[in-house]
Design an enzyme around this catalytic site. Structure first.
Site, PDB file in Angstrom:
ATOM      1  N   SER A 146      -0.453   4.997  -2.713  1.00  0.00           N
ATOM      2  CA  SER A 146      -1.267   5.069  -1.490  1.00  0.00           C
ATOM      3  C   SER A 146      -2.710   4.671  -1.745  1.00  0.00           C
ATOM      4  CB  SER A 146      -1.230   6.485  -0.918  1.00  0.00           C
ATOM      5  OG  SER A 146      -1.771   7.417  -1.852  1.00  0.00           O
ATOM      6  N   GLU A 169       3.661   0.305   4.936  1.00  0.00           N
ATOM      7  CA  GLU A 169       2.763  -0.790   4.581  1.00  0.00           C
ATOM      8  C   GLU A 169       3.401  -1.610   3.460  1.00  0.00           C
ATOM      9  OE1 GLU A 169      -1.639   1.084   5.488  1.00  0.00           O
ATOM     10  OE2 GLU A 169      -0.638   1.656   3.620  1.00  0.00           O
ATOM     11  N   HIS A 206       4.497   1.173   0.831  1.00  0.00           N
ATOM     12  CA  HIS A 206       3.855   2.464   1.036  1.00  0.00           C
ATOM     13  C   HIS A 206       4.416   3.174   2.261  1.00  0.00           C
ATOM     14  CE1 HIS A 206       0.058   4.925   2.160  1.00  0.00           C
ATOM     15  NE2 HIS A 206       0.907   5.649   1.440  1.00  0.00           N
ATOM     16  N   ASN A 261      -5.129   4.327   5.111  1.00  0.00           N
ATOM     17  CA  ASN A 261      -6.109   5.156   4.406  1.00  0.00           C
ATOM     18  C   ASN A 261      -7.507   4.563   4.460  1.00  0.00           C
ATOM     19  OD1 ASN A 261      -4.593   7.388   3.612  1.00  0.00           O
ATOM     20  ND2 ASN A 261      -3.734   6.309   1.861  1.00  0.00           N
TER      21      ASN A 261
END
Length: 506
Positions: free
Chosen positions: A121, A154, A142, A192
């Site tokens: 991540s 992702e 991800h 993120n």
């Protein structure tokens, strides 16, 4: 290039690995699950089978499907058992050295055409791939926890990843019933990265003494429409997860001010106040239920003075409609009378600055946040300045609460609460587009699916106006002198020409 992987290995039987194994088996792949801790993979498989049985009981899966899924899932004791896999997904601890060592070992076991993927991540896919002989057969995949519920994945190529591999992985993700988004290999990828503004700006607001944790959460839920407040979110995620991600993205971007972490989370992490998992974080928990302080009721006042509204107030016609609805005595003269409440509604500026610039009596001046249209909010937010009289504050609060709508009163701040957080979210999203980390469409999908925001950040900017967001940012930069608030060139150009932030360039 195959678009389906009949035999999939998953290494790491924690919550993420279990979720990936479950979804791969449900999609029709045979899945081998391995964990370095003896017995962990076996226990994980039992947990997954129980989950399928629960889905049968809830009529979300039929009994035959559950039996077939269970037959496709197997725990294995050694890495060597994964040698025949078409795809192996690594889901172990977030440490570069540990991932590289594991993946090197796996690469030596697998066929040359097999695919390796990492569920990292926060680490660079390119950096992880540097340890491999065949980096073109490696990519980031991800998932988000809990994997069966969070429908976003992702897909992240490293610098040497074969582009066709990402196409194959995206097809596999769709076979799981999830949505793939393609992200460049940059710190935080999409979710993120885009999520930095929500929590870090909220922490800055509390750190300045503008409002407490519960008030910030209430404002962002009720005024801006977020499903969960930033401090509720960090308690749910756990500071042992969220603070290291803050620091990782910040340092990987070479101390970019937009991502600056907070001493508040660093201190609470050091003290073990991680959130729900420890029974205390930003809130205390009793039986996993947050013990949120009760909100103070509106003050009772004998009489409410007339209200004069600044000619420069944002959404001035809406303010007049609101005041009329509340039964206020409205002054319409060029200047306020000697006893009037002076109401201002700046974008980005603090109440002190507005009072000084407009030559208003600061003792009677109070601000209201009007970034979001009055009809769309469940809460009104007022802000005092350091010398606002208590009787003026209480009268304004009582007036704004007359119709039963919730009211929060915060201390002076450039941009109140919602303006600061929303503008920061939109600005970071604009810079993601500027850097070509992903397409605007994938950005919107990633944020709504991965973060659960009420709107994608670009749609958010369009709804409340790119020019308004720009004004908030320019004025915040003036108030704070912090490059954190400098507008992205991508946002500035679109705001200048009145272009939708969701516009796709030819």
């Amino acid at each position: 290039m195959k678009n389906h992987f009949p035999l999939v290995g998953v290494v790491g039987a924690g919550a993420m690995g279990r979720g990936i194994a479950q979804m791969m088996a449900q999609a029709g792949s045979r899945v081998l699950l391995h964990d370095a801790q003896p017995g962990t993979a076996q226990a994980a498989c039992q947990s997954i089978v129980q989950q399928w049985q629960h889905m049968v009981e809830k009529n979300r899966l039929d009994a035959e499907q559950a039996t077939a899924c269970a037959a496709r899932l197997q725990a294995v004791d050694t890495l060597a058992a994964l040698a025949g896999c078409d795809l192996v997904v690594e889901a172990i601890v977030e440490r570069l050295d540990a991932k590289q060592a594991l993946l090197r070992e796996l690469e030596a076991l697998l066929r040359p055409d097999a695919v390796l993927a990492t569920n990292t991540s926060s680490l660079s896919v390119t950096a992880i791939a540097a340890a491999l002989q065949r980096p073109q057969r490696f990519a980031g995949l991800h998932f988000f926890n809990p994997v069966p519920v969070m429908k976003l994945v992702e897909v992240v190529p490293g610098l040497r990843t074969d582009p066709a591999l990402c196409t194959a992985l995206a097809e596999q993700v769709r076979a799981l019933g999830h949505t793939p988004v393609l992200a460049q290999d940059t710190p935080g990828f999409i979710v993120n990265h885009a999520g930095r503004g929500f929590t870090t700006e909220a922490l800055r607001i509390v750190g300045e003494g503008v409002a407490d944790f519960a008030t910030v959460d209430r404002i962002l839920r009720d005024q801006a429409g977020f499903k969960i407040g930033p401090f509720e979110l960090m308690d749910l995620t756990g500071l042992d997860v969220s603070h290291p991600v803050m620091e990782s993205v910040y340092h990987q971007y070479h101390e970019e001010p937009r991502f600056r972490p907070s001493v508040i989370t660093a201190q609470r992490l050091a003290g073990g106040l991680l959130g729900r998992k420890t029974g205390e974080g930003f809130y205390r928990y009793d039986g996993n239920v947050a013990q949120v302080p009760e909100e103070a009721s509106a003050p009772v006042v004998d009489s409410i003075p007339p209200v004069w509204v600044s000619p420069r107030a944002a959404r001035r016609p809406e303010i007049y409609q609101m005041l009329k609805h509340l039964g206020a005595d409205i002054e319409t003269g060029a200047a306020p009378s000697a006893g009037a409440i002076i109401l201002v509604a700046p974008l980005g500026f603090d109440i002190t600055t507005v009072a000084v610039v407009e030559r208003l009596d600061p003792a009677r001046t109070i601000g209201i946040d009007m970034l979001v249209e009055e009809s769309a909010t469940r809460r009104r937010v007022l802000a005092t300045n350091p010398v606002t009289r208590i009787d003026i504050r209480d009268a304004a609060h009582a007036l704004m609460a007359r119709d039963g709508k919730a009211v929060s009163v915060v201390r002076d701040s450039g941009g109140f609460v919602t303006q600061r957080v929303v503008a920061t979210i939109v600005n970071i999203a604009a810079d993601i587009c500027q850097q070509r980390i992903c397409t605007p469409r994938d950005l919107e999908a990633a944020v709504t699916l991965g973060l659960g925001y009420p709107l994608g950040p670009l749609a958010m900017g369009d709804r409340w106006g790119p020019t308004n967001i720009l004004e908030v940012l320019f004025n915040l930069q003036t108030v704070y002198g912090d490059p954190r608030y400098r507008p992205s060139p991508w946002l500035r150009r679109r705001g200048a020409i009145g272009l939708s932030l969701q516009h796709v360039e030819e």
